[in-house]
Design a protein around this motif. Structure first.
Motif, short mmCIF file in Angstrom:
data_model
loop_
_atom_site.label_atom_id
_atom_site.label_comp_id
_atom_site.label_asym_id
_atom_site.label_seq_id
_atom_site.Cartn_x
_atom_site.Cartn_y
_atom_site.Cartn_z
N ALA A 118 0.08 11.27 -2.42
CA ALA A 118 0.35 12.05 -0.88
C ALA A 118 -0.41 10.88 0.21
O ALA A 118 0.66 10.62 1.05
N GLU A 119 -0.90 9.90 -0.44
CA GLU A 119 -1.03 8.31 0.32
C GLU A 119 -0.31 8.13 0.45
O GLU A 119 -0.36 6.58 0.94
N ALA A 120 1.09 7.91 -0.22
CA ALA A 120 2.30 7.38 -0.05
C ALA A 120 3.37 7.95 1.66
O ALA A 120 3.38 6.66 1.91
N GLU A 121 2.36 8.92 1.99
CA GLU A 121 3.00 9.52 3.84
C GLU A 121 1.97 8.41 4.06
O GLU A 121 1.07 8.79 4.70
N ASP A 122 1.89 7.21 5.00
CA ASP A 122 1.74 6.61 5.66
C ASP A 122 2.62 6.05 7.04
O ASP A 122 3.84 6.38 6.39
N ALA A 136 4.73 -3.86 -5.77
CA ALA A 136 3.13 -3.19 -6.77
C ALA A 136 4.27 -1.49 -7.01
O ALA A 136 5.04 -1.21 -6.27
N LEU A 137 4.04 -0.86 -7.58
CA LEU A 137 4.77 0.24 -7.84
C LEU A 137 3.77 0.66 -8.80
O LEU A 137 2.53 0.79 -9.73
N LYS A 139 1.00 -1.22 -0.36
CA LYS A 139 0.04 0.04 0.09
C LYS A 139 1.35 0.84 0.19
O LYS A 139 0.64 2.16 -0.56
N ILE A 140 2.26 1.01 0.16
CA ILE A 140 2.86 2.44 0.32
C ILE A 140 3.74 1.82 -1.14
O ILE A 140 3.72 2.84 -1.56
#
Length: 384
Positions: free
Chosen positions: A375-379, A359-360, A117-118
């Motif tokens: 922005a959702e890569a910052e988790d 996953a990319l 998910k990241i």
């Protein structure tokens, strides 16, 4: 128990102004390396104990959960924080907040998370592929610490997979942007935590940069740490899963790195392990209150008792304990003289998983540069 002696005492590991007498760093692990566990490890031996990873966005926005993780023990001499972010401006602001408002002494940036998910949004272990963005992030982080004498370091993996390696570029960028050190987990994102770590890549990185290199991956015993340093020339080691249920590993590491005489090293009996378990639960209770502290401790029981003959009933009841009195009674049922199960030495602990395709984002591998990532890569999912 085999031992490998170093030929002589090593010089302290220098991370900017920080001098580490024992070149050992505790890797941040979500839900594990809280203030109680760090204090427990520090009571065992010297090293650098990094708090759980927080996100730069959460810190800048004043997120209550992020701020609650910035908790340090009274005797925590070096305040070390691992930060994760994907936006240079936010990273720079977050580092300055850590320095100005929280008095941190060291900031580490995490670019090693392999969680789908990241990575599918371009974050974590996928981000170093975009070398330009990585450089801008590191430049902003070092700039945020300017004037505070706080070293900034980074942690990464070998790359996305064996066909898309990034660690040598990351090392060059870290050095060029003013990072004080770089830590390398000798696995690709595709490996997750499976297989064996590639220590040769750590040696290759060490030979290519002029800043300290810390090795990470498959350090289960003190002898593994000595072997990694001897075979790669790295300046220190990062310990993660190897200390799960075994905080005394830091005492073993301190002894092994501090002297060529390893005769003082020995394995704990079950009674001694029970004593450490009690101390861990006590520290958690002091921090969170007894009911919540005991609940939080439950996750550690299986790690502490791994390989021992403790009966299933005792194990089961330890997994539901709610008070220190109950813990004392259950620990009293264990055989204090039972020796440590040597068959567990050198064996992986914690999650392992299996290799998988990373996953990319679409067409991620077409170019080494990008202006920004989702922005959702910052988790707050940590890993490295």
């Amino acid at each position: 128990m085999t031992t490998t002696a170093l030929p002589a005492r090593r010089e302290p590991l220098s991370l900017g102004p920080l001098q580490l007498e024992v070149p050992v760093v505790l890797a941040p692990m979500a839900g594990v390396t809280n203030v109680a566990f760090r204090q427990l490890c520090a009571e065992q031996g010297a090293g650098l104990y990094v708090c759980e990873m927080i996100t730069s966005r959460g810190l800048v926005e004043g997120d209550r959960t992020s701020l609650s993780m910035l908790t340090f023990a009274e005797g925590e001499r070096v305040r070390s924080v691992q930060l994760y972010g994907i936006d240079p401006d936010t990273i720079g602001r977050a580092v300055r907040i850590l320095c100005e408002e929280h008095g941190v002494d060291h900031v580490d940036l995490n670019f090693g998370c392999p969680v789908p998910k990241i990575t599918r949004r371009g974050g974590g272990a996928a981000l170093p592929w975009k070398s330009g963005l990585l450089g801008r992030i590191l430049t902003a982080a070092v700039g945020g610490a300017e004037g505070f004498d706080v070293p900034v370091t980074m942690k990464t993996r070998k790359g996305i997979d064996e066909d898309h390696l990034t660690f040598l570029d990351a090392g060059r960028i870290a050095e060029d942007t003013g990072c004080a050190a770089i830590a390398l987990h000798g696995r690709t994102a595709a490996q997750h935590y499976s297989g064996r770590a590639d220590w040769d890549s750590i040696g290759e990185l060490k030979a290519s940069v002029g800043i300290p290199v810390l090795g990470n991956g498959d350090v289960w015993e003190a002898d593994d740490a000595l072997a990694m340093v001897a075979s790669t020339g790295c300046d220190g080691v990062v310990v993660g899963r190897g200390c799960l249920g075994r905080p005394w590993l830091f005492a073993d590491l301190a002894t092994a790195f501090g002297t060529a005489d390893t005769s003082a090293r020995r394995l704990p009996t079950l009674g001694e392990v029970a004593g450490v378990m009690r101390r861990h639960a006590e520290l958690l209770s002091d921090w969170l209150g007894e009911p919540r502290g005991c609940t939080e401790f439950r996750k550690h029981v299986a790690w502490y008792l791994k390989g021992f003959r403790a009966g299933s009933q005792v194990r089961s009841r330890l997994g539901t304990l709610s008070s220190l009195v109950e813990l004392d009674a259950l620990l009293g049922e264990l055989d204090p003289d039972e020796p440590f199960p040597e068959r567990e030495l050198g064996r992986p602990r914690g999650r392992q998983g299996s290799p998988r395709r990373v996953a990319l984002p679409e067409r991620w591998l077409d170019s080494r540069d990008v202006d920004a990532v989702d922005a959702e890569a910052e988790d707050d999912t940590s890993g490295g």
